[in-house]
Design an enzyme around this catalytic site. Structure first.
Site, PDB file in Angstrom:
ATOM      1  N   GLU A 135       0.823  -1.206   0.000  1.00  0.00           N
ATOM      2  CA  GLU A 135       0.000   0.000   0.000  1.00  0.00           C
ATOM      3  C   GLU A 135       0.865   1.268   0.000  1.00  0.00           C
ATOM      4  O   GLU A 135       0.525   2.247  -0.640  1.00  0.00           O
ATOM      5  CB  GLU A 135      -0.947   0.017   1.208  1.00  0.00           C
ATOM      6  CG  GLU A 135      -2.123  -0.916   1.056  1.00  0.00           C
ATOM      7  CD  GLU A 135      -3.028  -0.567  -0.133  1.00  0.00           C
ATOM      8  OE1 GLU A 135      -3.119   0.621  -0.493  1.00  0.00           O
ATOM      9  OE2 GLU A 135      -3.627  -1.494  -0.709  1.00  0.00           O
ATOM     10  N   TYR A 149      -5.395   6.963   5.070  1.00  0.00           N
ATOM     11  CA  TYR A 149      -5.586   6.043   3.948  1.00  0.00           C
ATOM     12  C   TYR A 149      -4.943   4.677   4.242  1.00  0.00           C
ATOM     13  O   TYR A 149      -5.576   3.623   4.095  1.00  0.00           O
ATOM     14  CB  TYR A 149      -5.007   6.634   2.643  1.00  0.00           C
ATOM     15  CG  TYR A 149      -5.008   5.594   1.561  1.00  0.00           C
ATOM     16  CD1 TYR A 149      -6.174   5.327   0.852  1.00  0.00           C
ATOM     17  CD2 TYR A 149      -3.877   4.813   1.318  1.00  0.00           C
ATOM     18  CE1 TYR A 149      -6.211   4.316  -0.095  1.00  0.00           C
ATOM     19  CE2 TYR A 149      -3.902   3.805   0.382  1.00  0.00           C
ATOM     20  CZ  TYR A 149      -5.062   3.557  -0.324  1.00  0.00           C
ATOM     21  OH  TYR A 149      -5.101   2.555  -1.235  1.00  0.00           O
ATOM     22  N   ASP A 194      -9.347   6.444  -1.965  1.00  0.00           N
ATOM     23  CA  ASP A 194      -8.239   6.953  -2.780  1.00  0.00           C
ATOM     24  C   ASP A 194      -8.845   7.693  -3.977  1.00  0.00           C
ATOM     25  O   ASP A 194     -10.066   7.881  -4.056  1.00  0.00           O
ATOM     26  CB  ASP A 194      -7.299   5.818  -3.209  1.00  0.00           C
ATOM     27  CG  ASP A 194      -7.944   4.868  -4.211  1.00  0.00           C
ATOM     28  OD1 ASP A 194      -9.167   5.004  -4.469  1.00  0.00           O
ATOM     29  OD2 ASP A 194      -7.248   4.007  -4.754  1.00  0.00           O
TER      30      ASP A 194
END
Ligand code: SF4
Length: 354
Positions: free
Chosen positions: A37, A120, A138
């Site tokens: 990520e 996030y 996102d």
């Protein structure tokens, strides 16, 4: 509610059939999810695959990463840019090793206390690695939600983000947050694309308000992004036979903490770029008399759009040279983790004889 359940089900079904096979999806090991990520931020999936595989070969566990030297970590990151991301992973790995017995913590408070884990990444790790529902939004999800719910507000507004997060949380809480959150992001990347959304092949078309209203191309409502701040820098490539001179950059500099060819921002300057380069070069070696221009190039560094103007400068005698950096052979340059501008120069040096 029925409509949300149907949307949830359609998204999950689509993801389970059409998901891309990616190395970090094999086991959903939390460490793999975390590293992937972070790598995926501002970088395309196709590029990340190779970086991820090399990373896991070198650092198969959080412990191996925590014990690695920072230079080794940065070397594996070379080319991905935003090197603070690599430094943060490394720093967090050391803390995880010391304070959490080498396991990525599951609770949101501990997770978000780790370097580099913002809202996030917290959402991604919680949903994808631990199946704990949290909002995760996102750019792909912003676009998809703007269209699905025909959201008219400018997307960077606070109220827009609040709306997207609420929707994301609602959907994730309906179950299977791992598949749902990835399904949303993947749908945005593969079907609901910015310019050519594939509405005819879209599995959630029946839920899509902007499709029904004919406003697909007006969504998302997005203000034009300002392009980077333009700056010009000269880079001095001092050459002594087969060796080159590099300096470690200060934390507040463009390529903070990295080894790079010395560079200088061109200020208000009445002369030519070459004259400016010569003035700067003579601060290292007063006996210099020649500059060999290399091809200039542009590239983005954080908020800047940098025009890089490099010069190769052969030196006669090392003892006349004053600098706090170090000299490296070409082979050593290949081993070092360098910022993109220096990598481009290194590659150009390989193809040209100076
Ligand atoms: Fe996006 Fe079109 Fe699907 Fe709506 S119908 S979600 S605009 S691809």
């Amino acid at each position: 509610m029925k409509q949300e359940n149907d949307l949830h089900q359609d998204l999950i079904q689509w993801f389970q059939i059409h998901q891309r096979k990616l190395p970090w999806r094999k086991t959903y090991e939390p460490y793999h999810v975390w590293v992937s990520e972070i790598m995926l931020q501002q970088t395309r999936v196709e590029t990340v695959i190779e970086y991820f595989q090399r990373w896991m070969e070198s650092f198969p566990s959080i412990q191996a990463l925590a014990e690695a030297h920072e230079d080794e970590v940065l070397k594996l990151w070379e080319g991905l840019g935003y090197y603070s991301r690599a430094r943060n992973i490394h720093k967090a790995a050391k803390r995880i090793q010391e304070e959490f017995s080498g396991e990525l913590p599951r609770d949101a408070k501990s997770l978000s206390s780790l370097s580099g884990i913002g809202a996030y990444t917290l959402g991604a790790i919680s949903n994808i690695a631990f199946e704990d529902p949290r909002p995760i939004v996102d750019g792909n999800v912003q676009r998809l939600f703007s269209r699905l719910f025909d959201w008219e507000e400018e997307i960077s507004k606070k109220k827009s983000m609040k709306f997207f997060e609420e929707k994301s949380l609602e959907l994730n809480q309906l179950g299977k947050p791992r598949d749902l959150s990835q399904g949303l992001m993947e749908m945005g990347a593969m079907i609901c694309k910015p310019k050519n959304p594939n509405c005819n092949g879209c599995p959630v078309q029946r839920h899509c308000l902007s499709y029904t209203k004919g406003t697909v191309m007006q969504r998302p409502n997005k203000q034009k992004k300002q392009s980077g701040i333009p700056i010009q820098v000269i880079l001095l490539v001092f050459q002594d036979g087969g060796e080159y001179y590099l300096e470690k950059q200060e934390e507040k500099e463009l390529w903070a903490g990295m080894w790079s060819f010395p560079y200088f921002r061109i200020p208000e300057w009445k002369g030519t770029e070459e004259e400016f380069a010569m003035v700067r070069a003579k601060e290292y070696d007063a006996s210099l008399w020649d500059l060999l221009p290399m091809k200039s190039f542009r590239h983005g560094v954080t908020k800047y759009k940098v025009q890089a103007i490099p010069y190769v400068i052969p030196i006669d005698e090392r003892k006349k040279f004053h600098g706090k950096g170090k000299w490296y052979t070409r082979e050593q340059l290949n081993e070092l983790s360098l910022p993109k501008a220096s990598v481009m120069i290194r590659n150009a040096l390989e193809q040209t004889c100076f």
